[in-house]
Design a protein around this motif. Structure first.
Motif, PDB file in Angstrom:
ATOM      1  N   GLU A  10      82.030-139.838 -14.071  1.00  0.00           N
ATOM      2  CA  GLU A  10      81.031-138.874 -13.607  1.00  0.00           C
ATOM      3  C   GLU A  10      79.737-139.451 -13.416  1.00  0.00           C
ATOM      4  OE1 GLU A  10      83.177-134.971 -14.989  1.00  0.00           O
ATOM      5  OE2 GLU A  10      81.840-135.668 -16.314  1.00  0.00           O
ATOM      6  N   VAL A  17      75.468-139.977  -5.765  1.00  0.00           N
ATOM      7  CA  VAL A  17      74.930-138.675  -5.009  1.00  0.00           C
ATOM      8  C   VAL A  17      73.335-139.169  -5.261  1.00  0.00           C
ATOM      9  CG1 VAL A  17      74.373-136.511  -5.480  1.00  0.00           C
ATOM     10  CG2 VAL A  17      76.660-137.113  -5.763  1.00  0.00           C
ATOM     11  N   GLU A  37      74.111-129.400  -0.891  1.00  0.00           N
ATOM     12  CA  GLU A  37      75.250-129.455  -1.505  1.00  0.00           C
ATOM     13  C   GLU A  37      75.292-130.823  -2.563  1.00  0.00           C
ATOM     14  OE1 GLU A  37      78.831-129.622   1.326  1.00  0.00           O
ATOM     15  OE2 GLU A  37      78.161-127.952   2.372  1.00  0.00           O
ATOM     16  N   GLU A  41      76.059-130.799  -6.462  1.00  0.00           N
ATOM     17  CA  GLU A  41      76.771-131.658  -7.169  1.00  0.00           C
ATOM     18  C   GLU A  41      76.162-132.295  -8.302  1.00  0.00           C
ATOM     19  OE1 GLU A  41      80.134-135.082  -6.340  1.00  0.00           O
ATOM     20  OE2 GLU A  41      78.951-134.266  -4.529  1.00  0.00           O
ATOM     21  N   GLU A  44      75.444-130.385 -11.269  1.00  0.00           N
ATOM     22  CA  GLU A  44      76.752-130.109 -12.184  1.00  0.00           C
ATOM     23  C   GLU A  44      77.184-131.531 -12.932  1.00  0.00           C
ATOM     24  OE1 GLU A  44      80.102-128.491 -13.601  1.00  0.00           O
ATOM     25  OE2 GLU A  44      78.198-127.523 -13.027  1.00  0.00           O
TER      26      GLU A  44
END
Length: 75
Positions: A10, A17, A37, A41, A44
């Motif tokens: 992650e 990202v 988006e 992401e 999160e």
């Protein structure tokens, strides 16, 4: 994204990202929708990484307490 991904997986995705958001310009390589988006992401992923770290901290605290209790019992 699966709930069972590791912290490292992650975190690596979070770095991707962030890099994509930093390198792209909305309107040039990145649409506004894509940027939103990616941002969602990223938020999160931060939440999940923080959860992994909180879990690890709780485990360390438990181990520390156990070690202290064992040491006191040996005295």
């Amino acid at each position: 994204m699966s709930e069972t991904e590791s912290f490292e997986e992650e975190y690596d995705r979070l770095e991707e990202v962030v890099e994509r958001l930093d390198s792209g310009r909305v309107g040039d390589d990145l649409t506004l929708d894509e940027a939103l988006e990616l941002y969602e992401e990223g938020v999160e992923l931060v939440r999940r990484c923080r959860g992994h770290l909180d879990d690890a901290e709780a485990t360390l605290e438990t181990l520390e307490e156990t070690t202290e209790t064992d040491a006191e019992a040996d005295v």
